[in-house]
Write an enzyme that holds these catalytic residues in place. Structure first.
Site, PDB file in Angstrom:
ATOM      1  N   LYS A   1     -29.804 -59.591 -10.415  1.00  0.00           N
ATOM      2  CA  LYS A   1     -28.912 -60.092  -9.371  1.00  0.00           C
ATOM      3  C   LYS A   1     -29.100 -61.593  -9.229  1.00  0.00           C
ATOM      4  O   LYS A   1     -29.843 -62.083  -8.377  1.00  0.00           O
ATOM      5  CB  LYS A   1     -29.188 -59.390  -8.044  1.00  0.00           C
ATOM      6  CG  LYS A   1     -28.004 -59.517  -7.073  1.00  0.00           C
ATOM      7  CD  LYS A   1     -26.774 -58.823  -7.635  1.00  0.00           C
ATOM      8  CE  LYS A   1     -25.547 -59.025  -6.780  1.00  0.00           C
ATOM      9  NZ  LYS A   1     -24.355 -58.448  -7.374  1.00  0.00           N
TER      10      LYS A   1
ATOM     11  N   SER B   1     -19.929 -55.595  -8.613  1.00  0.00           N
ATOM     12  CA  SER B   1     -20.665 -55.593  -7.361  1.00  0.00           C
ATOM     13  C   SER B   1     -19.825 -54.927  -6.273  1.00  0.00           C
ATOM     14  O   SER B   1     -19.546 -53.739  -6.351  1.00  0.00           O
ATOM     15  CB  SER B   1     -21.084 -57.014  -6.991  1.00  0.00           C
ATOM     16  OG  SER B   1     -22.282 -57.008  -6.258  1.00  0.00           O
TER      17      SER B   1
END
Length: 604
Positions: free
Chosen positions: A192, A397
């Site tokens: 991430k 996401s």
């Protein structure tokens, strides 16, 4: 003197505002008159469909009557492009397609959908497709589309780019240091890396790894397209890139990448030969934007009537509330609000004329809370009607979070998806307040964490622990939703999550999507799930675009306000406004859990 200057500034601002209003009223009246005659465009027998491709190809593009009134090409939406090619294949009046390319900037998944539509046009109709570029030249994006043509021409001495792919990442750690702002990051997911530009000055190893795989997938797709279109082995093409990159049209011709070197008038000569016209005889043509308005029935295709599929668009970064107003006069919005999406999804769900729904996602994600609210609305629709997800350039996401509401997920091979991870950024702007603005703070509180995330000081160890627990809890919920949607265990999802971005092709391999295909493929799947005949199904879209003139007036009002501010404020006042905007930009992301694509990927 100060009084006189203030009076002069006010008068100038008033004159600007009055002038703008008068000019806008003139344009409105002119555009109404120009667009009142909205008759269908004439398509002469033996016409060539001219696709002048430049700039973006957005998912949606509200109609702009000013472009038509002034004779300019308006921006054409992706589905209008592919729909025009479908109509042209069946239309006996259309003899072929001429792609004129100059500076195409659409992302790769969009280009792949257009290219597949061009291939289908050739296969179904047998009509010629000629691609050409003038002295502007061809980059990889233009050439990727051109490989779907049977003839490719470039102007002599024109640039030609065939030298591999790169993605550049900007880092702002040094900028924040100069401003006296410290980004404090809490994240869940090894990959991430959305926060890397804030806290690093280079790529981390995991981020470099995933970007390398994405670029390799893109390169493979590109080389396979060239090999298929030009009959050259992919190994030879890769050797050409590595050993002697091609940078001009002459070298491209020598390598067999194009059919020949021709100026514009010579390309027209090639069309006359194809159409059997005499030298100097005019070529009948119809523009892409005009032909997109031709009814399907006029082209010989079914006009619908066999059921209806609704496309609900989720385009742009995900935010809470309503989608921001579009002041781009026809440009696609770059944010999607949870309330606007909910209204659109309810419209499709409650409409008695809608039999199935395609959720078209082109989003890098955004607010985790807004993503969940949107997912819930999609889930409610999926409980009542067949619903299929179609992924555009991005469904990553928060975009993938929404997609978990559907059972069937369709992606393009170069779609960027996955990125299942969560992060939060808490800006410590104490130095900025103290050193730049001269502001200090003091407080009285009932607990040590009462002002959790206060940007006027750094996080304490206790606060960081609390925030890490909250972010991890959101991440676990994300994993559980994906596991339930994909029929996997949480551990299996975690192994392919960690914030990692996947191409559509690799996402299918690891089980994050079901099949590869275009938006039209997803529409066909949804129609069949509803028991409809896909060939005779009509399509409607949500959300409904606001009337052009309403958006135009809103944009004009905003521009007038900006002009007034510039005319009636001092340099010091404008500096304070700039500082305030900077603080607002930090506040929008400060302390909110984000399910957002690691970086804004631009593959060039």
């Amino acid at each position: 003197m100060r009084f006189l200057s203030s009076v002069a500034a006010s008068a100038l601002g008033a004159l600007i505002a009055v002038g703008l209003v008068g000019f806008l009223l003139f344009l409105v009246v002119f555009a109404i008159a120009a667009s009142s005659g909205g008759e269908e465009p004439d398509v002469a027998d033996g016409s060539v469909l001219r696709m002048e491709l430049s700039g973006p190809i957005p998912e949606t593009a509200p109609e702009n009557p000013f472009a038509r009134a002034f004779g300019d090409e308006s921006v054409t939406a992706l589905r209008d492009v592919t729909g025009a090619l479908e109509k042209a294949a069946a239309d006996e009046r259309v003899r072929g397609v001429w792609m004129e390319m100059e500076g195409v900037s659409a992302p790769w998944a969009t280009l792949q959908e257009v290219r597949q539509a061009l291939q289908a046009f050739r296969q179904e109709s047998g009509k010629p497709v000629i691609a050409s570029a003038a002295d502007f030249g061809m980059g990889e994006k233009e050439y990727f589309l051109a490989t779907a043509a049977d003839s490719i021409f470039a102007a002599p001495q024109a640039p030609f780019e065939f030298n591999g792919f790169v993605t550049n990442v900007s880092f702002y750690q040094g900028t924040f240091e100069k401003l006296g702002v410290e980004p404090q990051v809490v994240r869940a997911g090894t990959y991430k890396s959305a926060v890397e530009p804030l806290i690093r000055d280079d790529l981390s190893r995991p981020n470099r790894e995933q970007l390398t795989e994405i670029l390799n997938t893109q390169s493979t797709q590109f080389l396979q397209a060239v090999a298929q279109g030009r009959g050259i082995d992919t190994t030879a093409l890769q050797d050409q890139i590595e050993e002697g990159a091609i940078l001009n049209s002459e070298a491209a011709q020598e390598a067999g990448l194009i059919s020949g070197l021709r100026h514009y008038d010579e390309v027209k000569g090639a069309w006359r030969d194809r159409l059997g016209l005499e030298t100097g005889e005019e070529i009948e043509d119809v523009s892409l934007s005009d032909y997109a308005r031709v009814p399907r029935s006029e082209a010989g295709l079914s006009a619908g009537g066999g059921g209806r599929v609704a496309i609900v668009y989720a385009n742009g970064r995900i935010v809470s509330g309503e989608s921001p107003d579009d002041f781009g006069f026809g440009n696609a919005p770059d944010q999607v609000g949870s309330e606007t999406f909910a209204e659109a999804m309810r419209g499709a769900r409650e409409s008695e004329s809608v039999d199935a729904v395609v959720l078209r996602i082109d989003s890098p994600g955004g607010s985790a809370a807004a993503s969940e609210a949107m997912r819930r609305q999609a889930e409610l629709t999926a409980q009542e009607k067949p619903m299929v997800v179609s992924m555009g350039d991005y469904a990553a996401s928060g975009g993938y979070w929404i997609a978990t509401a559907a059972d069937t997920l369709v992606a393009n091979p170069t779609t960027l998806t996955g990125s299942i991870g969560v992060f939060g950024v808490y800006f410590n702007a104490s130095s900025f307040f103290n050193d730049e603005l001269g502001i200090t703070f003091d407080q009285v509180a009932t607990s040590p964490v009462a002002d959790l995330g206060n940007p006027a000081r750094p996080l304490s160890d206790r606060e960081r622990q609390l925030l890490e627990g909250s972010i991890d809890d959101t991440y676990q919920r994300f994993l559980q939703k994906v596991a339930a949607s994909r029929g996997l265990s949480v551990a299996e999802v975690d192994s392919i999550a960690q914030g990692r971005v996947w191409s559509g092709m690799d996402a299918r391999r690891v089980g994050l999507v079901d099949t590869l295909g275009r938006l039209d493929d997803a529409i066909g799947i949804a129609a069949r799930q509803a028991g409809l005949d896909a060939a005779s199904t009509s399509v409607t879209t949500y959300p409904r675009p606001e009337p052009f003139f309403e958006r135009f007036v809103q944009g004009a009002r905003a521009q007038a306000a900006r002009s007034w501010t510039r005319a009636t404020t001092s340099a010091a006042e404008r500096a304070l406004v700039k500082q305030r905007r900077f603080l607002r930009s930090l506040a929008r992301r400060h302390g909110k859990a984000q399910a957002l694509l690691p970086i804004e990927l631009r593959i060039e």
